[in-house]
Design a protein around this motif. Structure first.
Motif, short mmCIF file in Angstrom:
data_model
loop_
_atom_site.label_atom_id
_atom_site.label_comp_id
_atom_site.label_asym_id
_atom_site.label_seq_id
_atom_site.Cartn_x
_atom_site.Cartn_y
_atom_site.Cartn_z
N GLN A 72 0.85 -1.19 0.00
CA GLN A 72 0.00 0.00 0.00
C GLN A 72 0.89 1.24 0.00
O GLN A 72 1.80 1.35 0.83
CB GLN A 72 -0.92 0.02 1.23
CG GLN A 72 -1.89 1.19 1.24
CD GLN A 72 -2.85 1.12 2.42
OE1 GLN A 72 -2.83 0.16 3.17
NE2 GLN A 72 -3.67 2.14 2.57
N CYS A 73 0.63 2.15 -0.93
CA CYS A 73 1.43 3.38 -0.99
C CYS A 73 1.15 4.26 0.22
O CYS A 73 0.08 4.18 0.84
CB CYS A 73 1.13 4.15 -2.27
SG CYS A 73 1.70 3.34 -3.79
N SER A 74 2.10 5.13 0.53
CA SER A 74 1.92 6.09 1.61
C SER A 74 0.74 7.02 1.31
O SER A 74 0.41 7.28 0.15
CB SER A 74 3.20 6.90 1.78
OG SER A 74 2.98 8.02 2.62
N ALA A 75 0.13 7.54 2.36
CA ALA A 75 -1.01 8.44 2.19
C ALA A 75 -0.61 9.71 1.45
O ALA A 75 -1.43 10.35 0.79
CB ALA A 75 -1.60 8.79 3.55
N ALA A 76 0.68 10.08 1.52
CA ALA A 76 1.16 11.30 0.85
C ALA A 76 1.42 11.09 -0.63
O ALA A 76 1.64 12.05 -1.36
CB ALA A 76 2.43 11.80 1.53
N CYS A 77 1.41 9.84 -1.12
CA CYS A 77 1.69 9.55 -2.52
C CYS A 77 0.49 9.93 -3.38
O CYS A 77 -0.65 9.53 -3.11
CB CYS A 77 2.02 8.07 -2.69
SG CYS A 77 2.33 7.59 -4.41
N LYS A 78 0.76 10.69 -4.46
CA LYS A 78 -0.32 11.12 -5.35
C LYS A 78 -0.49 10.20 -6.55
O LYS A 78 -1.58 10.05 -7.07
CB LYS A 78 -0.04 12.55 -5.84
CG LYS A 78 -0.03 13.59 -4.73
CD LYS A 78 0.28 14.97 -5.26
CE LYS A 78 0.29 16.01 -4.15
NZ LYS A 78 0.61 17.37 -4.67
N GLU A 79 0.60 9.58 -7.02
CA GLU A 79 0.53 8.69 -8.19
C GLU A 79 1.01 7.30 -7.79
O GLU A 79 2.20 6.99 -7.84
CB GLU A 79 1.38 9.22 -9.35
CG GLU A 79 1.22 8.40 -10.62
CD GLU A 79 2.09 8.90 -11.76
OE1 GLU A 79 2.10 8.25 -12.83
OE2 GLU A 79 2.77 9.93 -11.59
N CYS A 80 0.09 6.47 -7.38
CA CYS A 80 0.37 5.11 -6.95
C CYS A 80 -0.09 4.15 -8.05
O CYS A 80 -1.28 4.13 -8.39
CB CYS A 80 -0.34 4.80 -5.64
SG CYS A 80 0.07 3.20 -4.91
N VAL A 81 0.86 3.41 -8.64
CA VAL A 81 0.53 2.54 -9.77
C VAL A 81 0.86 1.09 -9.42
O VAL A 81 1.66 0.81 -8.53
CB VAL A 81 1.29 2.96 -11.04
CG1 VAL A 81 0.96 4.40 -11.42
CG2 VAL A 81 2.80 2.80 -10.87
#
Length: 250
Positions: A72-81
């Protein structure tokens, strides 16, 4: 005296009185716009990172991106692919670039870095972000499984179809990471490098030289150059190398 002149004089008297009162109380404070009004720095898109990438753009602070595969990407990440692969693996990668002097610490501490270089040569060398000298190095070349396990204590799967090549996870501690396996088409250095944002990047060098390097396959003369100058048009996957001329100091 006109009414306008009297009104202006009255306003000036009030202003001078206010300034004098402030000065008398010792409360005269000049606050610059930058004090307390600067926008807050956005949160870093990762808490820690093992596979950090620095952008080839020559800016300060530099841009970094974390290529770790996470559940799971960090909550601050805007572009999680979704992580690359032939089928969904439930892994994701954050593609955000983040401007910072310090990209942070690794998630997995290097396991007893070795002072004996695990590789004879490496095209995709990575310097780890630890503030230490000599620095820590890792080679991200994709190797045949037999070659990786023979030279390295720890190997991991390279991104892509499974089964496939492996990448050595060993960390080398030393000043010299070793030579390239594949020589750069333009030689050991380049002043005008243009690279994409892939990891590793694909680069071109637009330096105009008296003679192309022996490894260059597509050497073209610069139009109307006299004496003749040449540019190597080859592309190279990997870092472009150091600059030939030291950067001028301001």
């Amino acid at each position: 005296m006109s009414n306008t002149t009297m009104a202006t004089s009255t306003i000036l008297l009030f202003l001078l009185a206010g300034l004098a009162a402030a000065h008398g109380n010792g409360d005269t404070t000049i606050r610059l716009p930058s004090e307390g009004d600067a926008p807050p720095q956005p949160a870093k898109p990762w808490d820690c990172c093992d596979n950090i990438e620095m952008s080839p753009l020559k800016i300060f602070p530099p841009l970094y991106r974390c290529n770790d595969e996470v559940k799971q990407c960090s909550a601050a990440c805007k572009e999680c692919v979704e992580a690359p692969g032939d089928f969904p693996r439930g892994a994701f990668v954050c593609r955000d670039w983040y401007s910072t002097v310090d990209p942070g610490h690794m998630c997995t501490a290097p396991d007893q870095p070795t002072t004996k270089r695990p590789w004879k040569c490496c095209d995709n060398i990575v310097q780890l972000p630890h503030m230490i000298f000599p620095p820590f190095w890792r080679c991200d070349d994709e190797l045949e499984p037999g070659k990786c396990t023979a030279a390295c204590k720890s190997c991991r799967e390279a991104p892509g179809p499974f089964p496939g090549p492996l990448i050595c996870e060993d960390v080398y501690w030393g000043a010299d990471p070793g030579p390239l396996c594949t020589p750069r088409p333009w030689g050991k250095c380049c002043d005008k490098a243009f690279c994409n944002k892939m990891n590793p990047p694909t680069c071109r060098c637009m330096d105009e030289v008296n003679k192309c390097a022996a490894a260059c396959k597509d050497c073209q003369r610069v139009e109307s150059s006299e004496p003749p100058r040449y540019v190597c048009k080859d592309r190279f996957t990997g870092q472009p190398g150091p600059m030939c001329k030291p950067r001028a100091q301001n």
